[in-house]
Enzyme design. Structure first.
Site: not given
Ligand code: IVH
Length: 681
Positions: A38, A41-42, A87-88, A120, A122, A124, A143, A231, A295, A319, A413, A416, A431, A436
């Site tokens: 995220d 992305y932000d 969105s937030l 509250e 969040k 996911d 959404r 929510y 909020k 976050k 392996c 050895c 192995c 070994c």
């Protein structure tokens, strides 16, 4: 994230960013299968916003900054959202939250906020809008891009916690938003089930919830235990509400689940304290939480603050530190474990993740490499959940350059060079060479560990030297070491050699349970080892143990019984025990069991870190009072004693409604039920 190369013009960069954001929107909103964290992305989004602000001539109505997400896929009917579902905005540290608060004040031209805030969890999961007409469930829609999503009513109807009819007095019309989630326990169970059937497994509960909600067969959805929490109210006709908190209470009274129980209404400082509390409890929370939503409580003020293009001004998501990050695989190498299992490990370009720098991540096994389709050089999404080792979640295919190389699992392996072996019913490749050096080193590290034979002064570096110079080929060889054979090792003075020999000598009479655990037999953990030690009493008993006997022992499951039996019957196992005996090991017999005491018939399980008390000590206290210590959570468990950082066992016990004691309550229970020693001061 790489900085744009200097020769890229703002115009080209803006186009690049829009392309990337559209791609990631599609992955996130439509496919429920995001490729990047995220936060990253932000950053892309913010860079685009900044560029558009600096170069107004580059603005465009179809820029992702002007709309909310990607388009819905075909398969479900479209559901329009009017007004669009917002969105937030995200904040990542306390300063960003305080800045947001200041912005509220300056927007309202006030010195102080005349309303409390609400904080509250969040969740996911997948954002959902539900409409009720005259109290009856009418529509459930995802959404989507905020303006239009998919009508998934048939699936939503199957969610057990969602009422199909509201408690009266019901409003004439209600649009309410919430999050559809899959609990962590359900997620693990379901993934396990999918894996067993050879189907696609999901990286996290969110993706599985998304996949489930968009199932074309509602019967399948119904069989998976989705949950929903509400929510925010979008629209309500026939009811006046004046604050968010009141709205949550009113929703609950109508039969709609909320997370008010885990929320808090108060001042900014109280809200920030609540954030820290939720963050601390994150690993014990049965649902995946990725932050806290703050909020403004009062609806008049919410209205006065209004909305921006994508998000309301009156709310912000604070976050939690990311558990995911994106980086690149520099190399893949293979590690050899104590039991010979070969584990592929990705060496990563260093990346910070929830407070530590990550440089490697596990790829589990050959099947996982195939499932991920991972190549050397790939950009990948990694995740670190709780305290565990980071793992590679996904390849970011859109970042492939063509220079990535496939990885071939070695046929021999890497340590050895013995040809590797695998059995059909197991994904692991091993192995098979008991000698070994890689296996021997790991076995000895385990053997001397604090909870095993507890030989102080024998660190990993020293073990490596001892094995590499062939002075030690198995745990039993430790007991043949002499001062002469130690002093010519690096950084080994006469005094430390003598100390080490003393330590080795004193380990010969460690309790039988520790000895058994030290042998490193698969599925024989500390608690199981204790149960077995109590039963077999001594080495002779251990050598004579039979499988049917073992399963009868409380706390010993069939896998552990099978595994111990195999060990005792194997050449390697017999030789090791004989050599150790010949070296003079005489494990101490466990104390005679208490016939009856105040805790007779009660079972206990310890999990997490018990401050100021070892598990051994806690277990002895229980046993001295006639109680039992078991190794797994089941319906029959009487008490789970949970210390700090308790994890999945706690979640399981809570789900089964088993009594959970913290350390203080446990100590109180001991004092109230004195054992044989404590009654005689
Ligand atoms: S309020 C108009 N509250 O987070 C405000 N959203 O990153 C709408 N989410 O799309 C959102 N828990 O899917 C709100 N307690 C909560 C939430 C929450 C999870 C999701 C929601 C939203 C996303 C934004």
């Amino acid at each position: 994230m790489k900085k744009p190369a200097p020769q890229v013009t703002p115009e080209a960069r803006v186009e690049q960013l829009r392309e990337q954001i559209r791609h990631h929107d599609q992955r996130y909103y439509v496919l429920h299968d995001p490729e990047i964290a995220d936060r990253e992305y932000d950053r892309l989004f913010q860079e685009l916003r900044d560029l558009e602000a600096q170069h107004p001539e580059l603005r465009s109505p179809d820029s992702p900054t002007q709309k909310v997400g990607a388009d819905p896929v075909e398969g479900f009917a479209e559901a329009r959202h009017d007004p669009p579902l917002l969105s937030l905005e995200n904040g990542y540290d306390e300063q960003e939250i305080r800045d947001w608060y200041q912005r509220l004040l300056s927007h309202l031209k006030l010195e102080e906020l005349p309303s409390p805030l609400v904080a509250e969890p969040k969740l996911d999961g997948i954002s959902l809008k539900v409409c009720y007409e005259d109290g009856a469930f009418a529509i459930g829609a995802t959404r989507g891009n905020g303006e239009a999503g998919e009508d998934v009513s048939a699936n939503v109807r199957t969610i057990r916690s969602l009422p199909l009819r509201l408690q009266s007095p019901a409003p004439t019309h209600l649009d309410v938003r919430g999050e559809v989630i899959l609990g962590l326990r359900e997620f693990e169970e379901l993934n396990q089930h999918l894996k067993e059937r050879g189907e696609k497994v999901y990286a996290n509960p969110r993706n599985l919830a998304g996949g489930t909600l968009r199932q074309l067969d509602p019967k399948l959805t119904a069989s998976r235990k989705l949950d929903v929490f509400f929510y925010v109210i979008g629209r309500v006709d026939g009811k006046e509400l004046s604050s968010h908190w009141d709205a949550l209470e009113w929703l609950e009274a109508r039969g709609l689940p909320t997370l008010r129980q885990h929320s808090c209404r108060g001042t900014l400082d109280e809200i920030l304290a609540h954030y820290r509390k939720l963050l601390d409890g994150r690993d014990q929370f049965p649902l995946e939480m990725d932050g806290v939503v703050l909020k403004v409580d009062d609806f008049e003020l919410q209205k006065a603050l209004g909305v921006r293009s994508r998000s309301p001004r009156w709310a912000i998501a604070y976050k939690f530190p990311a558990r995911q990050a994106t980086t690149r695989i520099e190399e893949i190498f293979v590690q050899v474990g104590r039991n010979g299992t070969l584990t592929p490990v990705a060496r990563l370009e260093a990346v910070p993740l929830s407070g530590v720098t990550i440089t490697s991540a596990t790829l589990h096994n050959k099947d996982e490499i195939e499932r991920l389709g991972v190549r050397i050089g790939d950009a990948v999404l990694i995740e670190r959940a709780g305290d565990v080792i980071p793992k590679v979640i996904q390849v970011i295919e859109s970042r492939r350059t063509g220079r990535e190389r496939p990885f071939h699992f070695p046929a021999a392996c890497p340590v050895c060079e013995t040809e590797v072996a695998s059995t059909e019913d197991e994904v692991a490749i091993r192995c098979p060479n008991l000698r070994c050096p890689a296996r021997v080193k790991k076995q000895i590290e385990h053997f001397v560990g604090r909870n095993a034979m507890d030989i102080e002064g024998l660190g990993d570096k020293l073990i490596e030297q001892l094995v590499d110079t062939e002075r030690v080929r198995s745990a039993a060889d430790l007991y043949t070491l002499t001062e002469d054979s130690l002093v010519d090792l690096e950084r080994m003075a006469k005094k430390s050699a003598q100390n080490l020999l003393k330590q080795i000598e004193s380990s010969k009479t460690r309790p039988l349970a520790r000895f058994l655990f030290a042998l490193g037999i698969p599925f024989i953990g500390e608690t199981v080892a204790e149960a077995i030690a109590e039963h077999v009493r001594n080495l002779a008993g251990l050598k004579a143990v039979d499988r049917d006997d073992l399963v009868e022992i409380h706390g010993v499951g069939p896998k552990a019984a099978e595994s111990l039996h195999d060990f005792v019957a194997s050449d390697g196992g017999q030789t090791l025990v004989q050599e150790l005996e010949a070296a003079g090991i005489r494990p101490a017999e466990p104390a005679a069991p208490v016939e009856s005491g105040p805790l007779t018939g009660k079972s206990f399980l310890f999990t997490g870190t018990l401050a100021g008390m070892t598990r051994d000590e806690a277990g002895s206290e229980v046993k001295a009072r006639g109680g039992r210590v078991v190794s797994g959570v089941s319906k029959k468990l009487d008490y789970l004693v949970a210390g700090e950082r308790a994890g999945s066992k706690l979640k399981k016990a809570q789900a089964l409604e088993i009594a959970v004691l913290d350390l203080e309550a446990f100590q109180r229970l001991l004092t109230e039920n004195p054992g044989p020693d404590s009654s005689d001061p």
